[in-house]
Write a protein that holds these residues in place. Structure first.
Motif, PDB file in Angstrom:
ATOM      1  N   UNK A  74       8.223  -3.642   2.271  1.00 24.02           N
ATOM      2  CA  UNK A  74       7.085  -4.547   2.362  1.00 24.02           C
ATOM      3  C   UNK A  74       5.788  -3.805   2.125  1.00 24.02           C
ATOM      4  N   UNK A  75       4.845  -4.468   1.468  1.00 26.58           N
ATOM      5  CA  UNK A  75       3.532  -3.881   1.195  1.00 26.58           C
ATOM      6  C   UNK A  75       2.488  -4.834   1.755  1.00 26.58           C
ATOM      7  N   UNK A  76       1.731  -4.367   2.753  1.00 21.82           N
ATOM      8  CA  UNK A  76       0.813  -5.235   3.486  1.00 21.82           C
ATOM      9  C   UNK A  76      -0.619  -4.708   3.396  1.00 21.82           C
ATOM     10  N   UNK A  77      -1.564  -5.654   3.317  1.00 15.49           N
ATOM     11  CA  UNK A  77      -2.972  -5.297   3.162  1.00 15.49           C
ATOM     12  C   UNK A  77      -3.814  -6.076   4.170  1.00 15.49           C
ATOM     13  N   UNK A  78      -4.669  -5.345   4.885  1.00 18.80           N
ATOM     14  CA  UNK A  78      -5.597  -5.983   5.810  1.00 18.80           C
ATOM     15  C   UNK A  78      -6.799  -6.498   5.021  1.00 18.80           C
ATOM     16  N   UNK A  97      -5.070 -11.148   7.962  1.00 20.37           N
ATOM     17  CA  UNK A  97      -6.508 -11.218   8.171  1.00 20.37           C
ATOM     18  C   UNK A  97      -7.022 -10.293   9.265  1.00 20.37           C
ATOM     19  N   UNK A  98      -8.286  -9.923   9.104  1.00 22.70           N
ATOM     20  CA  UNK A  98      -9.033  -9.231  10.152  1.00 22.70           C
ATOM     21  C   UNK A  98     -10.442  -9.804  10.135  1.00 22.70           C
ATOM     22  N   UNK A  99     -11.009 -10.003  11.331  1.00 24.29           N
ATOM     23  CA  UNK A  99     -12.360 -10.559  11.444  1.00 24.29           C
ATOM     24  C   UNK A  99     -13.193  -9.622  12.317  1.00 24.29           C
ATOM     25  N   UNK A 122       4.853  -0.512   4.101  1.00 22.60           N
ATOM     26  CA  UNK A 122       3.604   0.190   3.829  1.00 22.60           C
ATOM     27  C   UNK A 122       2.446  -0.738   4.184  1.00 22.60           C
ATOM     28  N   UNK A 123       1.522  -0.229   4.974  1.00 20.49           N
ATOM     29  CA  UNK A 123       0.298  -0.964   5.299  1.00 20.49           C
ATOM     30  C   UNK A 123      -0.874  -0.215   4.681  1.00 20.49           C
ATOM     31  N   UNK A 124      -1.672  -0.927   3.904  1.00 18.22           N
ATOM     32  CA  UNK A 124      -2.842  -0.342   3.256  1.00 18.22           C
ATOM     33  C   UNK A 124      -4.076  -0.571   4.110  1.00 18.22           C
ATOM     34  N   UNK A 125      -4.866   0.498   4.277  1.00 19.13           N
ATOM     35  CA  UNK A 125      -6.081   0.396   5.072  1.00 19.13           C
ATOM     36  C   UNK A 125      -7.173   1.255   4.439  1.00 19.13           C
ATOM     37  N   UNK A 126      -8.399   0.770   4.527  1.00 24.77           N
ATOM     38  CA  UNK A 126      -9.559   1.534   4.048  1.00 24.77           C
ATOM     39  C   UNK A 126     -10.377   1.957   5.265  1.00 24.77           C
ATOM     40  N   UNK A 127     -10.190   3.202   5.737  1.00 21.20           N
ATOM     41  CA  UNK A 127     -10.805   3.636   6.996  1.00 21.20           C
ATOM     42  C   UNK A 127     -12.326   3.610   7.006  1.00 21.20           C
ATOM     43  N   UNK A 128     -12.971   3.643   5.830  1.00 25.57           N
ATOM     44  CA  UNK A 128     -14.429   3.597   5.783  1.00 25.57           C
ATOM     45  C   UNK A 128     -14.963   2.248   6.264  1.00 25.57           C
ATOM     46  N   UNK A 129     -14.167   1.213   6.086  1.00 22.51           N
ATOM     47  CA  UNK A 129     -14.566  -0.106   6.563  1.00 22.51           C
ATOM     48  C   UNK A 129     -15.516  -0.845   5.643  1.00 22.51           C
ATOM     49  N   UNK A 130     -16.152  -0.142   4.708  1.00 22.41           N
ATOM     50  CA  UNK A 130     -17.105  -0.754   3.786  1.00 22.41           C
ATOM     51  C   UNK A 130     -16.936  -0.161   2.395  1.00 22.41           C
ATOM     52  N   UNK A 131     -17.430  -0.897   1.403  1.00 26.90           N
ATOM     53  CA  UNK A 131     -17.489  -0.349   0.050  1.00 26.90           C
ATOM     54  C   UNK A 131     -18.554   0.743  -0.009  1.00 26.90           C
ATOM     55  N   UNK A 132     -18.191   1.890  -0.531  1.00 22.22           N
ATOM     56  CA  UNK A 132     -19.134   2.986  -0.714  1.00 22.22           C
ATOM     57  C   UNK A 132     -18.951   3.557  -2.113  1.00 22.22           C
TER      58      UNK A 132
END
Length: 215
Positions: A74-78, A97-99, A122-132
């Motif tokens: 499985x491939x999961x994205x927050x 979802x995340x809010x 696999x869970x995908x996460x972007x630790x920065x939390x914002x586009x940079x």
């Protein structure tokens, strides 16, 4: 209440193959500096976040660097809840979802931990939390990853990828995936992870410089 993924396995496989075909025609080169994938582990995949293409590149990375060494179950994205509400079909592609700033954040983080209890997920996460920018030298991570990893009960490999683009002599950009094995949830320390990622990211950026070296 969060929107949970209702992933369709055959759709994920078909998407992985289609994305590989599509991205190889859209970009000049897609170069992966691979790491060893630990057997019978789930994977928390973390990447820098700077582009519309980030999710597509992460899927390409999963299919071509992880799946070929351990079958991807499985491939999961927050994904932000407002985007899930506008595009409800995303849940069939593994999105949940995340809010940020609401009481449901902990529910989303706990759900991510639950998914990572299953080997092959696999869970995908972007630790920065914002586009940079693609050019930032310092990766500042939000503490959400701390809550996720601390609640994983199974065996989970932590992987970071510094994804960088260059044009050089081509009209089309090339994408370079600089992967890093960050250990497992059993030896996880938030501060140490941040130090590992930043040292690796700076080295990856320096490696991209073809002619000029900084002091």
């Amino acid at each position: 209440m969060i929107i949970k993924a209702k992933q369709i396995p055959w759709l994920i496989r078909a998407t992985g193959k289609f994305l590989s075909w599509f991205l190889r025609r859209r970009f000049n080169k897609l170069r992966i500096s691979e790491v060893d994938i630990r057997p019978d582990h789930s994977c928390l995949l973390m990447c820098n976040h700077f582009s519309f293409w980030d999710g597509f590149w992460a899927a390409y990375l999963c299919w071509n660097a992880i799946h070929k060494k351990q079958e991807l179950k499985g491939f999961y994205i927050m994904v932000l809840k407002k985007q899930m509400e506008m595009n409800p079909w995303l849940k069939y592609f593994g999105c949940f979802s995340v809010a940020p700033g609401t009481t449901t954040v902990n529910e989303s983080l706990a759900y991510a931990s639950e998914l990572l209890n299953t080997p092959g997920n696999v869970v995908l996460m972007y630790p920065q939390g914002n586009l940079e920018s693609n050019h930032v030298r310092l990766i500042v991570m939000k503490d959400g990853i701390n809550h996720i990893v601390s609640k994983i009960k199974g065996d989970c490999q932590l992987i970071w990828s510094s994804n960088l683009i260059e044009y050089f002599e081509s009209l089309r950009p090339s994408v370079f995936f600089h992967m890093l094995d960050c250990g497992t949830n059993h030896d996880f320390k938030f501060e140490t992870l941040g130090e590992q990622i930043n040292a690796h990211h700076k080295a990856a950026v320096k490696k991209q410089f073809r002619f000029t070296f900084e002091d």
